[in-house]
Design a protein around this motif. Structure first.
Motif, short mmCIF file in Angstrom:
data_model
loop_
_atom_site.label_atom_id
_atom_site.label_comp_id
_atom_site.label_asym_id
_atom_site.label_seq_id
_atom_site.Cartn_x
_atom_site.Cartn_y
_atom_site.Cartn_z
N PHE A 19 0.86 -1.19 0.00
CA PHE A 19 0.00 0.00 0.00
C PHE A 19 0.89 1.23 0.00
CE2 PHE A 19 -2.67 3.27 2.07
CZ PHE A 19 -3.73 3.26 1.17
N ILE A 20 0.72 2.10 -0.98
CA ILE A 20 1.53 3.31 -1.12
C ILE A 20 0.81 4.46 -0.43
CG2 ILE A 20 2.53 4.94 -2.76
CD1 ILE A 20 2.51 2.65 -4.83
N MET A 21 1.50 5.18 0.45
CA MET A 21 0.86 6.28 1.16
C MET A 21 1.88 7.33 1.57
SD MET A 21 0.05 4.61 4.88
CE MET A 21 1.36 4.09 5.99
N GLY A 22 1.38 8.50 1.94
CA GLY A 22 2.23 9.56 2.46
C GLY A 22 2.42 9.43 3.95
N ALA A 23 3.47 10.08 4.45
CA ALA A 23 3.79 10.00 5.88
C ALA A 23 2.69 10.58 6.75
CB ALA A 23 5.12 10.71 6.16
N ASP A 24 1.87 11.49 6.21
CA ASP A 24 0.76 12.04 7.00
C ASP A 24 -0.23 10.96 7.38
OD1 ASP A 24 0.38 11.96 4.19
OD2 ASP A 24 -1.36 13.26 4.32
N LEU A 25 -0.42 9.98 6.49
CA LEU A 25 -1.32 8.87 6.81
C LEU A 25 -0.69 7.93 7.83
CD1 LEU A 25 -2.80 8.04 3.28
CD2 LEU A 25 -3.60 9.68 5.01
N LEU A 26 0.63 7.80 7.78
CA LEU A 26 1.33 7.00 8.79
C LEU A 26 1.07 7.56 10.19
CD1 LEU A 26 3.48 4.66 9.07
CD2 LEU A 26 5.19 6.48 9.16
N VAL A 27 1.07 8.89 10.29
CA VAL A 27 0.78 9.54 11.57
C VAL A 27 -0.61 9.15 12.07
CG1 VAL A 27 0.41 11.75 12.71
CG2 VAL A 27 2.32 11.48 11.11
N ILE B 93 -2.47 6.49 11.24
CA ILE B 93 -2.54 5.07 11.63
C ILE B 93 -1.91 4.87 13.00
CG2 ILE B 93 -1.76 2.73 11.06
CD1 ILE B 93 -1.82 3.53 8.12
N GLY B 94 -0.76 5.49 13.20
CA GLY B 94 -0.06 5.36 14.48
C GLY B 94 -0.86 5.90 15.64
N ALA B 95 -1.70 6.89 15.37
CA ALA B 95 -2.54 7.48 16.42
C ALA B 95 -3.84 6.72 16.63
CB ALA B 95 -2.84 8.94 16.07
N LEU C 100 -4.39 -3.94 10.13
CA LEU C 100 -3.87 -3.46 8.85
C LEU C 100 -2.35 -3.50 8.84
CD1 LEU C 100 -4.35 -1.99 6.08
CD2 LEU C 100 -4.18 0.15 7.38
N VAL C 101 -1.75 -2.98 9.90
CA VAL C 101 -0.29 -2.92 9.96
C VAL C 101 0.33 -4.30 10.13
CG1 VAL C 101 1.63 -2.05 11.34
CG2 VAL C 101 -0.28 -0.55 10.80
N LYS C 102 -0.29 -5.15 10.92
CA LYS C 102 0.24 -6.49 11.16
C LYS C 102 0.24 -7.34 9.89
CE LYS C 102 -0.96 -7.15 16.05
NZ LYS C 102 -1.85 -7.89 16.99
N ASP D 51 8.89 13.38 10.75
CA ASP D 51 10.00 12.46 10.98
C ASP D 51 9.40 11.05 11.07
OD1 ASP D 51 11.95 10.80 12.13
OD2 ASP D 51 12.90 12.48 13.15
N MET D 52 9.51 10.29 9.99
CA MET D 52 8.83 8.99 9.92
C MET D 52 9.35 8.01 10.96
SD MET D 52 8.21 8.45 5.81
CE MET D 52 9.91 8.78 5.31
N LEU D 53 10.66 8.00 11.21
CA LEU D 53 11.21 7.08 12.21
C LEU D 53 10.70 7.42 13.61
CD1 LEU D 53 14.91 6.73 10.99
CD2 LEU D 53 13.04 5.08 10.76
N LYS D 54 10.57 8.71 13.89
CA LYS D 54 10.05 9.13 15.20
C LYS D 54 8.57 8.75 15.33
CE LYS D 54 11.57 12.90 16.97
NZ LYS D 54 11.86 14.34 17.25
N VAL D 55 7.80 8.93 14.24
CA VAL D 55 6.39 8.54 14.27
C VAL D 55 6.25 7.06 14.58
CG1 VAL D 55 4.33 8.25 12.84
CG2 VAL D 55 5.64 10.38 12.71
N ILE D 56 7.07 6.24 13.94
CA ILE D 56 7.00 4.80 14.17
C ILE D 56 7.42 4.46 15.59
CG2 ILE D 56 8.04 2.58 13.53
CD1 ILE D 56 8.17 3.64 10.64
N SER D 57 8.48 5.07 16.08
CA SER D 57 8.99 4.73 17.41
C SER D 57 8.02 5.11 18.52
CB SER D 57 10.34 5.40 17.65
OG SER D 57 10.20 6.80 17.75
N LYS D 58 7.20 6.14 18.30
CA LYS D 58 6.29 6.61 19.35
C LYS D 58 4.97 5.86 19.39
CE LYS D 58 7.85 11.37 20.03
NZ LYS D 58 7.47 12.81 20.01
N SER D 59 4.68 5.06 18.36
CA SER D 59 3.39 4.37 18.28
C SER D 59 3.55 2.87 18.49
CB SER D 59 2.73 4.63 16.92
OG SER D 59 1.64 3.75 16.72
N PRO D 60 2.91 2.30 19.52
CA PRO D 60 2.98 0.85 19.70
C PRO D 60 2.46 0.08 18.49
CG PRO D 60 2.10 1.91 21.66
CD PRO D 60 2.16 2.97 20.60
N ILE D 61 1.43 0.62 17.83
CA ILE D 61 0.87 -0.04 16.66
C ILE D 61 1.92 -0.19 15.57
CG2 ILE D 61 -0.79 0.20 14.75
CD1 ILE D 61 -2.66 1.61 16.69
#
Length: 204
Positions: free
Chosen positions: A103-111, A113-115, A124-126, A139-149
């Protein structure tokens, strides 16, 4: 096994940036095919500006000369309650059972999902793989590190953090048409002519 990217958006209208993004992501991630997936007009979080038929016709015009691009109207045909990315990816994995689907998406959508803002976001993520494009100020790495999902399933993310920052939006093009502007070089020539011929995005 083919590598297939699912590129969802409103495409209202499709722009040269959409095409350039799909081409760049396809090349960098070695995708065999990019599927343009226009969203349903029935989604509660989206408001379309033209009929589905016009959005669909413009996508077909825009991609007609690229054998690595394809359009799919799956989400357009879904009712609002079923138009979510989890069900969409389930559909495409069933459609391409022997291929690798992203699935292709922008980092804003990653934020988002993480929230926890997406339906069945954790599932979805699993269960899926993602290509995530950088967005200014995220900061995509920071977004990922802060979200348990996200951090517990980070192996599913392919992050593209350079060279995808072009921000000419569909809304900018719509505004230009409404104000009598000249956005013809921001979208494919045949799509520009289609908009003119069908009097789309004009101010009433």
């Amino acid at each position: 096994m083919a590598r297939i990217g699912i590129y969802g958006s409103s495409f209202d209208p499709i722009t040269n940036v959409h095409l350039w993004t799909a081409s760049t992501v396809g090349r960098r991630c070695r995708l065999d095919k990019v599927v343009f997936l226009p969203c349903s007009h029935k989604r509660r979080d989206k408001e379309m500006n033209v009929a589905d038929s016009h959005r669909w016709n413009m996508i077909l015009l825009a991609i007609e000369n690229n054998e690595n691009f394809e359009a799919d109207d799956y989400e357009m045909n879904q009712e609002a309650w079923n138009a979510n990315t989890y069900e969409t990816m389930k559909h495409f994995k069933e459609k391409y059972p022997n291929d690798e689907v992203f699935f292709i998406m922008g980092a804003d959508l990653l934020v988002d999902i993480g929230a926890g803002k997406w339906q069945r976001g954790e599932d979805l993520v699993k269960e899926n793989k993602f290509i995530v494009m950088a967005r200014d100020g995220i900061d995509m790495l920071k977004v990922i590190s802060k979200s348990p999902i996200l951090r517990n399933n980070d192996e599913g993310f392919h992050l593209i953090d350079k060279g995808l920052a072009m921000e000419i939006s569909s809304s900018y093009i719509r505004d230009e048409f409404a104000m009598g502007g000249e956005p013809r070089y921001l979208l494919p020539d045949n799509c520009y002519q289609y908009i003119i011929d069908n009097l789309l995005y004009q101010r009433e």
